[in-house]
Design an enzyme around this catalytic site. Sequence first.
Site, short mmCIF file in Angstrom:
data_model
loop_
_atom_site.label_atom_id
_atom_site.label_comp_id
_atom_site.label_asym_id
_atom_site.label_seq_id
_atom_site.Cartn_x
_atom_site.Cartn_y
_atom_site.Cartn_z
N ARG A 162 -8.14 11.03 -7.03
CA ARG A 162 -9.34 10.50 -6.41
C ARG A 162 -10.29 11.62 -6.00
NH1 ARG A 162 -9.34 7.69 -0.87
NH2 ARG A 162 -11.27 8.81 -0.51
N LYS A 222 0.88 -1.17 0.00
CA LYS A 222 0.00 0.00 0.00
C LYS A 222 0.91 1.21 0.00
CE LYS A 222 -3.72 2.33 2.48
NZ LYS A 222 -3.31 3.56 1.81
#
Lengths: 560, 332
Positions: A268, A248
């Site tokens: 995003r 991640k």
Amino acid sequence: MRRFAALYSALDASSGTTAKVGALAAYFDDTDAADAAWALHVLLGKQGKRLITGRRLREICLADSSLPEWLFDDCYAQVGDSAETIALLWRQLQPEAPAAPGGRDGHGNGERQETLAAEPLHRWLEELLPAAAALEGEAQAEAVRELWLGLSANELLVANKLLTGGLRVGVGPGLVLRALAQLSGLETALLQHRLMGGFSPSPQAYRHLLAPANQTEAVPSRPYPFFLASPLEDLPPGAAEDWLAEWKFDGIRGQLIRRAGQAFLWSRGEELINGAFPELIAAAACLPEGTVLDGEVLVWPQGSDRPAPFGQLQRRLGRKAPGRALLAACPAAFVAYDLLEWQGDDWRQRPLRQRRAALESLISELQQATPTPAAGLLRLSPRLPLTAWDQLEPLRQQAAAAAAEGLMLKDLDSPYRAGRRRGAWWKHKRDPYTLDAVLLYAQAGSGRRANLFTDYSFGLWDGDGRLVTFAKAYSGLDDGEITALDRWIRQHTTERFGPVRAVEPLQVFELAFEGLQQSPRHKSGLAVRFPRIRRWRHDKPAQEADTLATALALLERGPC
Amino acid sequence: MALPAGSLLELTPQGLYCPAAGAWIDPQQPVPRALITHAHADHARPGCGEYWAIGASETILRQRLGATINLIPVDYGALHRIGDARVSFHSAGHVLGSAQIRLEAGGESWLVSGDYKRCADPSCTPFAPVTADVFITEATFGLPIYRWQSGATVAGEILSWWQAAPERPSLLFAYAFGKAQRLLAELAAIGVAEEVLLHGAVEALMPAYREAGVVLPPTRAVSALAKGESLAGRLVIAPPSAHRSVWMKRFKQPQTAFVSGWMAVRGARRRRGYERGFVLSDHADWPGLIRSVKQSGARQVYVTHGNSDGLARYLREVEGLSAAPLAGQGGP
Ligand SMILES: [Zn+2]
Ligand SMILES: [Zn+2]
């Protein structure tokens, strides 16, 4: 406008998401497209434009009143929000209305004065508010007073927030879209998809948004809604081999689109960030037409085996168009981990196993066929070896060494969904770094915490036995602790610098944070990422708090 | 600011003292003789030799300070000679049995407001304006952002909030003595006859109010409910201390609200973690404070409790009155 103000207070008063979605759906159901478009625009947080300053509104509010400026300041200190202070005071300054029950939002005055509150929201936003903003002097004051005439406290608040551009509703876009989905029978994913290309508050755009599914024409820049991972609680079901494990990364989520001979990079936050990352846009030119990649935007120095800390990426994000020096100092890379569109087809319903295989061959072919530096900026997110669940924890322990925030676990048989849906994508973060630090300064919060000391600065000991400021933190204490600490701060203030109070260096707090990096701009030489208070160490005397040397050691070793 | 030497009242460590009457008003510590404005805990403390208070507050005072206290019940408006002073109690409209206390001696009169409000309240007698040379007023809500709506309006808001949630219990948090009973009386006044459930701390005050003849809806203690009895759609009144306590666990998915003057400010509600705030106070709002100061006709005003500095400064600079904050008095 009255109905929108009522929606605002209903959203403000309800805590459950079902109640909020219900209030939103009821509002949109009963609102024409012209108003609904503006309401949506405001609810999505896009109405950020300041038409009139809070200071000017205050001037207009206080003119011809007997209230002195200092009393306004006292009120503001209590309320912590200038639009709300003005709303409360303006009502106060009006002659007392005869009290009678009734009125839509409970602030009814029986026979209400003829008021602009009854005018539709779109007229307020398109006409009335901009017109008042365009005026000056007494003419402007007159126009604003006319807007305020006969409004309830809640309507005044909403009007002032729209004027000053500070209306925050406290519902995320997700809830708003759920309400619209409920209403239109469309999928939220589709709505999200349509919205990501931008939304202008016109009735046409609103109707277009809610139009039946097949009427939408293609827009080459339009991204897919991102699929978001949830924090892992228990081990996922099934065999470890059926899950894809990846790092991640601590960058920003991005979608790289190659369509119609052009390239687009979306963050995003539904923002097109082509300008900030010209080298990634150039690299995307190597992708075949009709390709959409999901991945992470990072700063990745040439030849390095790991990405640079987030702070370097932040320098890039701050620039609309980076200069040559910054491009060289903080080179970006796109680490791809999913293939959403291939050869013009939407691949999201195919299993990850298939998408991943295609992505792997796409990236390796790309690097062989066009071994240019540009193509090298498109990297593949490595697949970590995971064949049994007992390998998971050792992998997670290595995350810090790989400059990753932790692990991602993805169900290899799952489709690519939209939004945060539990079950197929999990994030498994490494443990945060922690240090025990001493409270040095406090400052009153803003907004709802305006009359409490809630913003704290903490220090660590240096080699000479002095405390050096090292981090600020705002959150992590519960209400009771906040109140107790506030009282303690008031009683142990040693010095005041404007709104900031220095306190006796006695209280120790355990701080948790996600990252640590060297920073010449900070007094301590360190910058921390996401610091928050983990607990109040009543048990620890200040002398036993951590030192800068301990922090530096963390920097080298990673946590654990 | 301290009171000038030789005044009718002076500030002592125990609180406001009237040498002529040999009595303290709402003393903070035990004294031989106490004149009590009302039975809230910060105004009526145990251990005094003699208590003077309005008869309607007797039940509650005995409940709180001990059944055997030496209490002299008085009526509103009646004149009493205590020592060398003439003392009278006048309705303050704050809670059941609350009073302003007027003292007169040596040709000078002082009026101590205690806590008071100017809005109508069906659970107690209304504020009675009284004049005096010197007025000591509270200022709990001494900022112009505070302006109250009528109790009936707020009761209407509460009723629609309650009725909008037939599947959930509605938990209303309010101070156990005064506010809770006022809420019940306000609800009764707009026609609520349905049974309301009460936390034990609220229930304990009910006999005094029923005894005083206040019109109230039927009530029952939550503890008196049968096991498994449904709480959906029920209105429950509890003190703020019960919020997020173990007691609250028995209520499934309740909607919560706090009833207080502080709820006028959104931040205050959010900070306390309530979903909803209803603005209802038993203290005077800003216009009520100013009006009462003017009606007292006092040549000198002292301000205590709450925003005393701000209100005193406003009275001086804007209203042209002689006013000062009174130091050494505790918070509300
Ligand atoms: Zn009181
Ligand atoms: Zn009080």
